[in-house]
Scaffold this active site. Sequence first.
Site, PDB file in Angstrom:
ATOM      1  N   LEU A   1       0.870  -1.166   0.000  1.00  9.41           N
ATOM      2  CA  LEU A   1       0.000   0.000   0.000  1.00  9.41           C
ATOM      3  C   LEU A   1       0.908   1.217   0.000  1.00  9.41           C
ATOM      4  O   LEU A   1       1.963   1.209   0.644  1.00  9.41           O
ATOM      5  CB  LEU A   1      -0.896   0.024   1.252  1.00  9.41           C
ATOM      6  CG  LEU A   1      -2.004  -1.021   1.347  1.00  9.41           C
ATOM      7  CD1 LEU A   1      -2.749  -0.873   2.676  1.00  9.41           C
ATOM      8  CD2 LEU A   1      -2.983  -0.888   0.194  1.00  9.41           C
ATOM      9  N   ASP A   2       0.498   2.270  -0.687  1.00 15.41           N
ATOM     10  CA  ASP A   2       1.288   3.489  -0.696  1.00 15.41           C
ATOM     11  C   ASP A   2       1.476   4.007   0.728  1.00 15.41           C
ATOM     12  O   ASP A   2       0.670   3.725   1.623  1.00 15.41           O
ATOM     13  CB  ASP A   2       0.595   4.574  -1.531  1.00 15.41           C
ATOM     14  CG  ASP A   2       0.470   4.186  -2.995  1.00 15.41           C
ATOM     15  OD1 ASP A   2       1.231   3.306  -3.443  1.00 15.41           O
ATOM     16  OD2 ASP A   2      -0.392   4.761  -3.674  1.00 15.41           O
ATOM     17  N   LYS A   3       2.511   4.783   0.917  1.00 11.05           N
ATOM     18  CA  LYS A   3       2.837   5.311   2.247  1.00 11.05           C
ATOM     19  C   LYS A   3       1.646   6.035   2.873  1.00 11.05           C
ATOM     20  O   LYS A   3       1.381   5.910   4.074  1.00 11.05           O
ATOM     21  CB  LYS A   3       4.034   6.256   2.143  1.00 11.05           C
ATOM     22  CG  LYS A   3       4.479   6.861   3.463  1.00 11.05           C
ATOM     23  CD  LYS A   3       5.691   7.760   3.256  1.00 11.05           C
ATOM     24  CE  LYS A   3       6.073   8.469   4.547  1.00 11.05           C
ATOM     25  NZ  LYS A   3       7.242   9.372   4.349  1.00 11.05           N
TER      26      LYS A   3
END
Length: 237
Positions: free
Chosen positions: A102-104
């Site tokens: 998942l993106d930051k």
Amino acid sequence: MRLDKLLSNMGYGSRKDIKKLLKTKAVSIDGEEAKDPSLHVDPEKQSITVLGERVIYQEFIYLMMNKPAGVVSATEDLYDQTVIDLIDPFYAHFEPFPVGRLDKDTEGFLLLTNDGSLAHRLLSPKKHVPKVYYATIDGCVTEEDVVAFRQGVVLEDGYQTKPGELKIIKSGASSEIELTISEGKFHQVKRMFEAVSKKVTYLKRLSMGNLELDESLETGEYRELTPEEIEQIDGWN
């Protein structure tokens, strides 16, 4: 399996630490004091105890995490806190890793495991494991967008995504949606909305396959999957 390897795998320390345990007569096998670290044991058939507590051997772990924003989906990072930094040392010693990423700045469902074979199967493009996201959008999401996503949108690099199922929860200057996609290109959800001239302002993954995020998990919290949930994962293959 060697006794020292089994105990080391279960978090009792290095092989050197295990030797020290054996010297203090802390380890027993079927009620008999264990002395030889190289002794081969079968944890399914023999009772192995350390300081009177039975050792339940576990080869693989499967954790569901509600990933918080600001944490990266990696096992290590030079600059940012990782999802592994959030878990207890008992689980960390199994050396789990995130299945996919998942993106930051994205929250929500993340599966962590040390089962490399399972992770490889789940991440295979051939599996088309559906993932459901909730997002808030800067811009008015319309039925035209629903149709466009259903057909697959063309990203800025020319790639046409596979069809996505877009559900409008609220439409307005700020919209709320749920989106189901079966692939995981870099920043895909954000890029899909950019392709229809809109911007994602908040993103959370709600589910992966038929596993839904446990609503009782606060951001940053996690738990082991139940045996039933692990069976559901096997059903994705």
